[in-house]
Design a protein around this motif. Structure first.
Motif, PDB file in Angstrom:
ATOM      1  N   PRO A  98     -76.123 -53.603 -14.349  1.00 35.92           N
ATOM      2  CA  PRO A  98     -75.080 -52.630 -12.659  1.00 35.92           C
ATOM      3  C   PRO A  98     -73.952 -53.207 -13.783  1.00 35.92           C
ATOM      4  N   ALA A  99     -72.437 -52.545 -13.192  1.00 33.50           N
ATOM      5  CA  ALA A  99     -71.060 -52.243 -13.957  1.00 33.50           C
ATOM      6  C   ALA A  99     -70.570 -53.666 -12.982  1.00 33.50           C
ATOM      7  N   PRO A 100     -69.899 -53.981 -12.727  1.00 27.13           N
ATOM      8  CA  PRO A 100     -69.906 -55.142 -11.699  1.00 27.13           C
ATOM      9  C   PRO A 100     -68.374 -54.443 -11.513  1.00 27.13           C
ATOM     10  N   ARG A 101     -67.816 -54.346  -9.958  1.00 27.14           N
ATOM     11  CA  ARG A 101     -66.733 -53.683  -8.849  1.00 27.14           C
ATOM     12  C   ARG A 101     -66.501 -54.849  -9.149  1.00 27.14           C
ATOM     13  N   LEU A 102     -64.672 -54.395  -9.038  1.00 23.77           N
ATOM     14  CA  LEU A 102     -63.315 -55.865  -9.365  1.00 23.77           C
ATOM     15  C   LEU A 102     -62.319 -55.314  -7.537  1.00 23.77           C
ATOM     16  N   LEU A 103     -62.027 -56.638  -7.083  1.00 30.32           N
ATOM     17  CA  LEU A 103     -61.565 -56.122  -5.972  1.00 30.32           C
ATOM     18  C   LEU A 103     -60.281 -57.884  -6.247  1.00 30.32           C
ATOM     19  N   THR A 104     -58.831 -57.720  -5.835  1.00 28.58           N
ATOM     20  CA  THR A 104     -58.144 -58.256  -6.337  1.00 28.58           C
ATOM     21  C   THR A 104     -57.646 -58.642  -5.544  1.00 28.58           C
ATOM     22  N   ALA A 105     -56.791 -59.624  -5.411  1.00 30.95           N
ATOM     23  CA  ALA A 105     -55.888 -60.535  -5.016  1.00 30.95           C
ATOM     24  C   ALA A 105     -54.470 -60.964  -5.080  1.00 30.95           C
ATOM     25  N   GLU A 106     -53.357 -60.782  -4.818  1.00 30.72           N
ATOM     26  CA  GLU A 106     -52.220 -61.097  -5.692  1.00 30.72           C
ATOM     27  C   GLU A 106     -51.384 -62.213  -4.485  1.00 30.72           C
ATOM     28  N   VAL A 107     -51.383 -63.409  -4.981  1.00 29.60           N
ATOM     29  CA  VAL A 107     -50.826 -64.838  -4.583  1.00 29.60           C
ATOM     30  C   VAL A 107     -49.140 -65.574  -4.391  1.00 29.60           C
ATOM     31  N   PRO A 108     -48.403 -65.761  -3.875  1.00 25.58           N
ATOM     32  CA  PRO A 108     -47.170 -65.872  -4.279  1.00 25.58           C
ATOM     33  C   PRO A 108     -47.370 -67.666  -4.806  1.00 25.58           C
ATOM     34  N   LEU A 109     -48.529 -68.218  -4.747  1.00 22.82           N
ATOM     35  CA  LEU A 109     -48.999 -69.426  -5.337  1.00 22.82           C
ATOM     36  C   LEU A 109     -48.965 -69.765  -6.998  1.00 22.82           C
ATOM     37  N   ALA A 110     -48.675 -70.759  -8.060  1.00 21.33           N
ATOM     38  CA  ALA A 110     -48.830 -71.078  -9.009  1.00 21.33           C
ATOM     39  C   ALA A 110     -50.565 -70.943  -9.362  1.00 21.33           C
ATOM     40  N   GLU A 111     -50.391 -70.598 -10.415  1.00 21.68           N
ATOM     41  CA  GLU A 111     -52.496 -70.461 -10.746  1.00 21.68           C
ATOM     42  C   GLU A 111     -52.786 -71.625 -10.046  1.00 21.68           C
ATOM     43  N   ASP A 112     -52.558 -72.693 -10.466  1.00 16.68           N
ATOM     44  CA  ASP A 112     -53.272 -74.072  -9.810  1.00 16.68           C
ATOM     45  C   ASP A 112     -53.073 -74.514  -8.182  1.00 16.68           C
ATOM     46  N   GLN A 113     -52.299 -73.732  -7.771  1.00 23.29           N
ATOM     47  CA  GLN A 113     -52.323 -73.717  -6.610  1.00 23.29           C
ATOM     48  C   GLN A 113     -52.928 -72.340  -5.858  1.00 23.29           C
ATOM     49  N   ALA A 114     -53.285 -71.215  -6.513  1.00 28.01           N
ATOM     50  CA  ALA A 114     -54.220 -70.408  -5.617  1.00 28.01           C
ATOM     51  C   ALA A 114     -55.805 -70.583  -6.297  1.00 28.01           C
ATOM     52  N   VAL A 115     -56.320 -71.503  -6.934  1.00 31.32           N
ATOM     53  CA  VAL A 115     -57.660 -72.165  -7.252  1.00 31.32           C
ATOM     54  C   VAL A 115     -57.332 -72.893  -6.008  1.00 31.32           C
ATOM     55  N   GLU A 116     -56.874 -73.992  -5.981  1.00 38.27           N
ATOM     56  CA  GLU A 116     -57.266 -75.197  -4.559  1.00 38.27           C
ATOM     57  C   GLU A 116     -57.084 -74.816  -4.049  1.00 38.27           C
TER      58      GLU A 116
END
Length: 179
Positions: free
Chosen positions: A41-59
């Motif tokens: 099955p094809a993966p379904r994509l969901l997204t979120a945009e956050v106003p954080l630097a990449e490392d902060q978003a991961v944290e």
């Protein structure tokens, strides 16, 4: 990306070799280059945009799920604590009950690979899903990160992941989906 304990697992490939899909993706859309007619099955994509630097978003995603995990999706009650422990995403209730939501299968340039043990929000056994959560700078947005969850599994898992991504986005000061 600034120095962080998350720097290496989410390191970017050299220029011109970025595996992340480009362009806006609507919740539940098929991943680019996939076909619903194939064996898997094809993966379904969901997204979120956050106003954080990449490392902060991961944290924020990995270190603080107990603050953003929706109450309606807790298996051990509203006062439970959700967090990572020994490669598992675990919830522990105030009464000591524990529920393992997922096992972290891998961390690579694509993102964080989860193998769900049971359905979200349900304590009984059910169909599981695979989720790959990736983090990438949002083009044209200084200190912005786009978080993408590629979900392979039943439609109910995609719907429940949409709730999770929305809760995470609100916690991080962002918004779910891309327009």
């Amino acid at each position: 990306m600034s120095e962080s304990i998350f720097h290496d697992p989410f390191a970017r490939p050299p220029a011109g070799q970025d595996p992340s899909p480009g362009g806006p993706v609507s919740p539940g859309a098929e991943a680019p280059g996939t076909s619903a007619g194939g064996d898997a099955p094809a993966p379904r994509l969901l997204t979120a945009e956050v106003p954080l630097a990449e490392d902060q978003a991961v944290e924020a995603f990995l270190e603080y799920p107990h603050l953003w995990w929706p109450a309606e999706m807790r298996a051990c009650g509203e006062g439970s604590h959700v967090g990572l422990e020994d490669g598992l995403l675990v919830e522990e209730g105030e009464d000591g009950r524990r529920h393992s939501w997922a096992r972290i299968g891998a961390v690579d340039a694509e993102g964080l690979h989860f193998r769900w043990v049971g359905w979200l929000g349900r304590t009984g056994a059910g169909p599981s899903c695979d989720a790959v959560v990736g983090f990438a700078p949002t083009p044209g947005v200084p200190s912005g990160t786009t978080v993408t969850a590629a979900i392979t599994g039943p439609a109910s898992s995609v719907e429940e992941w949409a709730v999770l991504m929305g809760a995470y986005a609100r916690f991080a000061g962002g918004r779910p989906g891309r327009t």
